[in-house]
Write an enzyme that holds these catalytic residues in place. Structure first.
Site, PDB file in Angstrom:
ATOM      1  N   HIS A 414       0.308 -23.089-129.453  1.00 40.66           N
ATOM      2  CA  HIS A 414       1.530 -23.292-130.248  1.00 40.66           C
ATOM      3  C   HIS A 414       2.632 -23.900-129.405  1.00 40.66           C
ATOM      4  O   HIS A 414       2.566 -23.942-128.162  1.00 40.66           O
ATOM      5  CB  HIS A 414       1.989 -21.976-130.877  1.00 40.66           C
ATOM      6  N   CYS A 430      -1.021 -16.499-125.235  1.00 38.72           N
ATOM      7  CA  CYS A 430      -1.215 -17.757-125.953  1.00 38.72           C
ATOM      8  C   CYS A 430      -1.087 -18.957-125.011  1.00 38.72           C
ATOM      9  O   CYS A 430      -0.573 -18.854-123.899  1.00 38.72           O
ATOM     10  CB  CYS A 430      -0.207 -17.899-127.089  1.00 38.72           C
TER      11      CYS A 430
END
Length: 493
Positions: A414, A430
């Site tokens: 992301h 992440c």
């Protein structure tokens, strides 16, 4: 035989032979064999033998011997021995004729010598006078000759040649260096058989594995329109094989078209896995979240079109046949220049040590991005799949995931508003990219694409960076809702 421009058969056409383009000839034509040599095969032993017989019957032995000797250049052939016998017969006949003339007119033969001697003396006298004039002048000899001779500097030299055009079939994935080598070798081989002929070899891409690498006589000039390269070799005037690529964009659009095809194929594979069969129409891949397998159908780079046809026409865009046996046959470019592309799934390779992300399909790399990872080695290693493709993903905190995210389950790739985290280990697990990078990456990663996270880089086999990825993006993109309202994602962040 029915020609392309006529609707009904003509009884005379059964006796015609199609040589090239709009040229048809009949074996009954008095110039049939001359036309065969001019338009079909400049080295045809049969044609040269028949023409030699024609000149022999007319008494033109010089031209007859020329054509008989052309027959002898091709060995073996059914006319080789016959041509040899014909040459010997003509030579014996000429020798016998000369002997008969000498026996019939002995006095005439003797009187010829004085006349020859007179002519020779006159020529020698003229040459002596010319030398006296040259040396008697004030200028040096070389200046005198230069002023008298017209050198013709810059004038064109024209050679009368016969073209012999051929077609060589080439696999689409063949490198330009390999193409040049194959054309050069083939031109030299053909020149051994046709040393006085201008060899032309047109390289055409082919999907047929049985024809790849073969060289055949050109019988349909329409094939030259799809040639990507041409080689020319005329050994009598130039000892070099001249090779010219006709499509300057070939090296540029081939990788892009391959990537565009495999982008759609990867999405189709995911759709089939989720639904059990391929969609009837490609528009099924372009839906709102969560069924947004793709954000658009890419343009086919060679033709600049993303139109979809049910069968191959070569007019641009793509061909989609949902009933095909495999993905490579199910979706491919509707263009002669980029056919026969193998299926190489689009996937992401992440190298944790280098903080590097690559978007890859086969040997081609479309994007190479710097990333941020989880602190204390929290980003897990392994193989994952893109489950969610989301624009403006909502988390438990505002702006947690930047402008876009590719969900892999518990973690995601992301964006981030903290660009200082790129290149370092700050996240909770992440993979982070700048908002600009994640937006570039997003439309080229289909739902279902594999993400490989490894500690070190994988072995790369001659990977090539693809340029101008924007050429795959259509100007008019479908209006999809890829920002689900009320859906909160709980990626590690």
């Amino acid at each position: 035989m029915i020609r392309r421009t006529q609707r009904f058969r003509n009884h005379l056409d059964d006796n015609l032979i199609h040589l090239r383009k709009n040229l048809f000839i009949s074996p009954a034509d008095p110039l049939y064999y001359e036309k065969v040599i001019r338009y079909l095969d400049a080295t045809s032993p049969e044609a040269h033998y028949k023409i030699g017989q024609k000149f022999q019957r007319k008494g033109n032995y010089k031209r007859a011997i020329f054509h008989y000797k052309e027959v002898l250049r091709t060995y073996p052939s059914p006319f080789y021995s016959a041509a040899n016998r014909a040459i010997r017969h003509i030579e014996e006949e000429q020798a016998a004729h000369a002997l008969n003339m000498q026996n019939a007119f002995p006095e005439e033969t003797k009187r010829m010598l004085p006349q020859f001697m007179k002519t020779l003396l006159i020529v020698l006298l003229v040459l002596n006078l010319l030398l006296v004039v040259l040396f008697a002048g004030n200028q040096p000899l070389y200046k005198t000759i230069s002023s008298m001779k017209v050198w013709g500097v810059g004038s064109d030299v024209t050679y009368e040649t016969v073209d012999a055009p051929f077609i060589m079939y080439i696999a689409p994935e063949t490198s330009s260096e390999a193409i040049e080598l194959a054309l050069h070798k083939q031109a030299l081989e053909l020149a051994k058989e046709m040393p006085k002929t201008n060899i032309l070899i047109y390289g055409v891409l082919s999907q047929d594995n049985g024809s790849i690498g073969k060289t055949m006589l050109l019988r349909d000039e329409e094939l030259t329109k799809s040639a990507i390269v041409v080689a020319q070799y005329h050994p009598e005037t130039d000892d070099r094989v001249r090779i010219r690529f006709l499509n300057a964009e070939f090296e540029k659009h081939q990788p892009l078209s391959a990537f565009g095809a495999n982008l759609v194929r990867t999405a189709l594979e995911a759709y089939i896995k989720d639904n059990g069969s391929p969609p009837d129409r490609l528009e099924a891949l372009l839906q709102d979240y969560p069924n947004n397998y793709l954000s658009f159908i890419p343009l086919e780079a060679a033709t600049g079109s993303n139109g979809v046809s049910a069968a191959f026409t070569g007019k641009g865009g793509w061909v989609y046949t949902p009933g095909a046996a495999d993905l490579a046959q199910m979706f491919y470019a509707n263009s002669e220049a980029v056919a026969n592309m193998t299926y190489e799934p689009v996937h992401i390779e992440i190298n944790k040590d280098e903080h590097q992300l690559k978007l890859v399909s086969g040997q081609y790399i479309l994007w190479d991005k710097e990333i941020g990872l989880g602190a204390n080695d929290r980003t897990p290693q392994g193989h994952f799949q893109v489950i969610d493709r989301v624009q403006n993903p909502q988390g438990s905190h505002a702006q947690s995931y930047g402008e876009a995210g590719l969900g892999l389950g518990g973690i995601a790739l992301h964006g981030t508003y903290d660009e200082s985290s790129i290149g370092s280990d700050k996240s909770l697990g992440c993979v982070r990219l700048t908002n600009g990078d994640v937006q570039q990456l997003f439309p080229f990663v289909p739902k279902g694409a594999e993400v490989q996270i490894q500690a070190t880089a994988q072995a790369a086999n001659n990977q090539e960076q693809v340029k101008d990825a924007d050429r795959l993006i259509p100007s008019a993109r479908p209006a999809l809702d890829e920002s689900p309202e009320g859906v909160v994602f709980h990626w590690l962040g």
